[in-house]
Design a protein around this motif. Structure first.
Motif, PDB file in Angstrom:
ATOM      1  N   PRO A  33       0.514  -1.140   0.489  1.00  0.00           N
ATOM      2  CA  PRO A  33       0.031   0.100   0.205  1.00  0.00           C
ATOM      3  C   PRO A  33       0.644   1.278  -0.319  1.00  0.00           C
ATOM      4  CG  PRO A  33       0.041  -0.524   2.026  1.00  0.00           C
ATOM      5  CD  PRO A  33       0.483  -1.925   1.006  1.00  0.00           C
ATOM      6  N   GLU A  34       0.243   2.595  -0.429  1.00  0.00           N
ATOM      7  CA  GLU A  34       0.878   3.611  -0.121  1.00  0.00           C
ATOM      8  C   GLU A  34       1.210   3.703   1.099  1.00  0.00           C
ATOM      9  OE1 GLU A  34       2.710   4.344  -3.399  1.00  0.00           O
ATOM     10  OE2 GLU A  34       1.965   2.774  -3.949  1.00  0.00           O
ATOM     11  N   VAL A  35       1.353   4.727   0.930  1.00  0.00           N
ATOM     12  CA  VAL A  35       2.067   5.386   2.456  1.00  0.00           C
ATOM     13  C   VAL A  35       0.662   7.125   2.263  1.00  0.00           C
ATOM     14  CG1 VAL A  35       3.102   7.196   4.256  1.00  0.00           C
ATOM     15  CG2 VAL A  35       4.058   4.863   3.208  1.00  0.00           C
TER      16      VAL A  35
ATOM     17  N   ALA B 173      -2.507   5.458   6.758  1.00  0.00           N
ATOM     18  CA  ALA B 173      -2.645   6.072   8.218  1.00  0.00           C
ATOM     19  C   ALA B 173      -3.833   6.302   9.092  1.00  0.00           C
ATOM     20  CB  ALA B 173      -2.227   8.086   8.024  1.00  0.00           C
ATOM     21  N   LYS B 174      -5.079   5.853   7.750  1.00  0.00           N
ATOM     22  CA  LYS B 174      -6.324   5.572   8.853  1.00  0.00           C
ATOM     23  C   LYS B 174      -6.535   3.958   9.260  1.00  0.00           C
ATOM     24  CE  LYS B 174      -9.071   8.845   6.106  1.00  0.00           C
ATOM     25  NZ  LYS B 174     -10.150   9.510   4.913  1.00  0.00           N
ATOM     26  N   SER B 175      -5.843   3.439   8.277  1.00  0.00           N
ATOM     27  CA  SER B 175      -6.016   2.143   8.280  1.00  0.00           C
ATOM     28  C   SER B 175      -4.883   1.618   9.601  1.00  0.00           C
ATOM     29  CB  SER B 175      -5.045   0.691   7.280  1.00  0.00           C
ATOM     30  OG  SER B 175      -3.633   0.744   7.482  1.00  0.00           O
ATOM     31  N   LEU B 176      -3.743   2.356  10.488  1.00  0.00           N
ATOM     32  CA  LEU B 176      -3.343   2.544  11.395  1.00  0.00           C
ATOM     33  C   LEU B 176      -3.873   3.413  12.734  1.00  0.00           C
ATOM     34  CD1 LEU B 176       0.378   3.078  10.520  1.00  0.00           C
ATOM     35  CD2 LEU B 176      -0.654   1.110  10.725  1.00  0.00           C
TER      36      LEU B 176
ATOM     37  N   VAL C 214      -5.611   6.704  12.596  1.00  0.00           N
ATOM     38  CA  VAL C 214      -5.407   8.158  12.394  1.00  0.00           C
ATOM     39  C   VAL C 214      -6.732   8.381  11.833  1.00  0.00           C
ATOM     40  CG1 VAL C 214      -4.206   9.849  11.988  1.00  0.00           C
ATOM     41  CG2 VAL C 214      -2.742   7.635  12.887  1.00  0.00           C
ATOM     42  N   ALA C 215      -7.485   8.948  12.645  1.00  0.00           N
ATOM     43  CA  ALA C 215      -8.532   9.150  12.057  1.00  0.00           C
ATOM     44  C   ALA C 215      -8.146  10.070  10.607  1.00  0.00           C
ATOM     45  CB  ALA C 215      -9.478   9.805  12.857  1.00  0.00           C
ATOM     46  N   ASP C 216      -8.141  11.173  11.288  1.00  0.00           N
ATOM     47  CA  ASP C 216      -8.311  12.299  10.120  1.00  0.00           C
ATOM     48  C   ASP C 216      -6.981  12.038   8.907  1.00  0.00           C
ATOM     49  OD1 ASP C 216      -5.610  12.594  10.978  1.00  0.00           O
ATOM     50  OD2 ASP C 216      -6.540  14.689  11.099  1.00  0.00           O
ATOM     51  N   GLY C 217      -6.204  10.512   9.259  1.00  0.00           N
ATOM     52  CA  GLY C 217      -5.130  10.506   8.350  1.00  0.00           C
ATOM     53  C   GLY C 217      -3.992  11.013   7.835  1.00  0.00           C
ATOM     54  N   ASP C 218      -4.049  11.811   8.794  1.00  0.00           N
ATOM     55  CA  ASP C 218      -2.766  13.381   8.824  1.00  0.00           C
ATOM     56  C   ASP C 218      -1.264  11.720   9.021  1.00  0.00           C
ATOM     57  OD1 ASP C 218      -0.515  14.783  10.062  1.00  0.00           O
ATOM     58  OD2 ASP C 218      -1.967  16.376  10.175  1.00  0.00           O
TER      59      ASP C 218
END
Length: 446
Positions: A256-258, A263-266, A268-272
Motif C-alpha cells: 500500500p502507498e503511504v 494512516a487511517k488503517s493504523l 489515525v482518524a483524519d489520515g494525517d
C-alpha cells in the motif's frame, strides 16, 4: 519434645523429635469418637456404627493425620525455639531405636543462608541507551506496509507484467507443485500440490528458493537439495534429495502507498501522515524504554550475583526446578502440543532455578536492609503506566486491583525496580549507546 539442633553441613540441620505413643493413641481415640458420630455402614443407622468398624474403616487415615499433626507441630515449635529460618520442607524419617513407649523421628532440613553483599560502590555496571530516529520510523512503516500487502497475478499487461513472460523473483508469491525423491524413491513429506510461499522470506531451504527464482508459469525444474544435518525431519536430515518443481501461479506484491488511507488503517482518524509518524515514534520509544529497562536490570542482577556471597539451599533449588518444569509443560500445552509423554529432565531447569533462588535471596537481603519495599503509590503508578496503551485504562486498573495475585506481580516488579535504582545509585556506572536493531534483537533473544 525435641533434642538440640545438630549441624550437618553449611546449611543442613537435624532435629530429633520424640513424644509418647500414648499421646498419639489418645488423640486417635478422640478423633475416632468424633468420626463415629457421623459414620455410616450398611445395616446401621448413622452414628450407630460399632467402634471396631469405625476404627477398621478410618483408623489408618486418622492415625496418619495425628502423626503428621504432632510431628509438624513439634518441628515448628523446635524451629521457633531455636530461631531457625527453615528453607523448603524438612525430610521426616522415623528412628528405629526409639525407647519403648516413645515415637521418635529425625527431621533433616536446610536453613536460609546468611547473605553478604559486597561493596556496591566498587562495582562497575554498564547500562545502555538507544534512540528512535527517522530511520527506525521508516523501517517500521515498511514493516506495516508488508503486513498489509496484497498480491496480483504477475505477467498481466501493465507495469508489473510483460504479457506472460514474467519470471519468479524475490518478493513474489509463488504456487508450486513439487516432489522429492531420495535414491529415486519418494519420501514422506517430500510432495505437495498447490504449495504457496513468498520468495525471499526464508520459509523454504535456500536451494529450493534458488531453483524457483527465474521460473515462468508452467515451467518445471529438477535440482538436488542437500538437507542439513540438524534438519527437523530426521528421516532426511543429512541426505541429498532430487526435487522437481513446477510453477503454477506467480504473483507480485502490491504494497500500500503511504497516504491518508494507509494512516487511517493504523488508527489515525483524519489520515494525517505527520500524526501517524508521531504515533509510531511514541510506540517505538515506549518499546525502547521497556527493553532498555530490562537490559539494565539484567546488568544489575548480574553484578549482584557476582558481588554477593551466600550458600544456596538445595531444597529451594529443587522446588524452583519443579516449578519451572511445570510452567514449561503448561506453556507447551497451551500452544497445542501434546506433552503427556514428554520428559522434562530436572537438569534442563536447574541452572536457571539456582540463579532465580540466588537472586531472590540477594534481593530479599537488599530490600530488608534498605527499606526498598514497593509502596502503594508506586504500584498504582506502574499499573497506570501499563494502562496507557489500552483504550479503557479503568478496566486495566480494575483487572489488577481485583486480584491479589496480579497485584503481587506488580509489587514484585516495582520492588525489583527499586533495587535496580538503589544499586545504580551506589555503583560505578557507564552508559553505552547501542543501535535500535541491536537492542531489539538482544531483547528478543533474551
Amino acid at each position: 519434645m525435641a533434642t538440640a539442633v545438630e549441624t550437618l553441613g553449611k546449611l543442613e540441620r537435624r532435629i530429633t523429635i520424640s513424644f509418647p505413643l500414648s499421646d498419639v493413641r489418645s488423640e486417635v481415640e478422640k478423633r475416632l469418637k468424633v468420626q463415629a458420630k457421623s459414620a455410616r455402614a450398611p445395616g446401621f443407622r448413622p452414628g450407630k456404627v460399632p467402634m471396631k468398624m469405625v476404627a477398621a474403616q478410618y483408623g489408618y487415615q486418622i492415625e496418619t493425620e495425628v502423626l503428621n499433626d504432632k510431628v509438624g507441630r513439634a518441628f515448628n515449635d523446635a524451629a521457633n525455639e531455636n530461631n531457625l529460618r527453615v528453607a523448603g520442607f524438612p525430610k521426616i524419617e522415623p528412628k528405629q531405636d526409639a525407647p519403648e513407649g516413645q515415637l521418635t523421628f529425625d527431621a533433616t532440613f536446610e536453613v536460609y543462608p546468611e547473605v553478604e553483599i559486597g561493596d556496591l560502590s566498587q562495582v562497575d555496571i554498564e547500562t545502555v541507551k538507544s534512540n528512535v530516529t527517522d530511520v527506525e520510523i521508516d523501517k517500521t512503516i515498511d514493516i506495516l506496509r508488508k503486513q498489509r500487502v496484497h498480491f496480483h497475478t504477475k505477467g498481466e499487461a501493465g507495469e508489473h507484467g510483460d504479457g506472460g513472460e514474467a519470471v519468479a523473483a524475490n518478493g513474489d508469491r509463488v504456487t508450486v507443485d513439487f516432489v522429492g525423491k531420495i535414491d529415486d524413491v519418494e519420501f514422506p513429506g517430500g510432495k505437495a500440490d498447490d504449495y504457496t510461499f513468498v520468495l525471499g522470506e526464508g520459509r523454504m531451504l535456500p536451494e529450493f528458493e534458488a531453483a524457483t527464482v527465474g521460473l515462468k508459469v508452467g515451467e518445471s525444474k529438477t535440482f538436488p537439495l542437500a538437507f542439513p544435518e540438524d534438519y527437523h525431519g530426521k528421516d532426511v536430515a543429512g541426505k541429498t534429495a532430487e526435487f522437481t518443481i513446477t510453477l503454477k501461479k506467480l504473483e507480485w506484491a502490491h504494497l500500500p502507498e503511504v497516504d491518508a488511507e494507509f494512516a487511517k488503517s493504523l488508527g489515525v482518524a483524519d489520515g494525517d501522515l505527520a500524526k501517524m509518524r508521531e504515533d509510531i515514534k511514541v510506540n517505538l520509544e515506549r518499546e525502547v524504554a521497556g527493553r532498555v529497562k530490562a537490559r539494565n536490570k539484567e546488568a544489575v542482577m548480574d553484578a549482584l550475583v557476582k558481588t554477593a556471597t551466600l550458600e544456596v539451599p538445595q531444597a529451594l533449588i529443587a522446588q524452583d526446578t519443579e516449578r519451572l518444569a511445570e510452567m514449561t509443560r503448561q506453556d507447551m500445552a497451551q500452544r497445542g502440543m501434546n506433552v503427556k509423554d514428554v520428559p522434562f529432565p530436572p537438569e534442563l531447569f536447574k541452572d536457571k532455578a539456582e540463579r532465580r533462588v540466588r537472586l531472590g535471596l540477594i534481593l530479599s537481603k537488599l530490600v530488608g536492609d534498605n527499606n526498598l519495599q514497593a509502596t502503594p503509590e508506586q504500584v498504582k503508578a506502574q499499573i497506570e503506566d501499563f494502562a496507557q496503551s489500552y483504550e479503557d485504562p479503568r478496566e486495566v486498573l480494575k483487572y489488577y486491583y481485583s486480584d491479589r495475585r496480579r497485584l503481587a506481580e506488580v509489587e514484585a516488579l516495582v520492588l525489583e525496580e527499586n533495587v535496580v535504582t538503589y544499586v545504580l545509585g551506589l555503583s560505578k556506572t557507564s552508559t553505552k549507546e547501542i543501535p535500535f536493531d541491536e537492542l531489539m534483537g538482544s531483547a528478543q533473544q533474551g
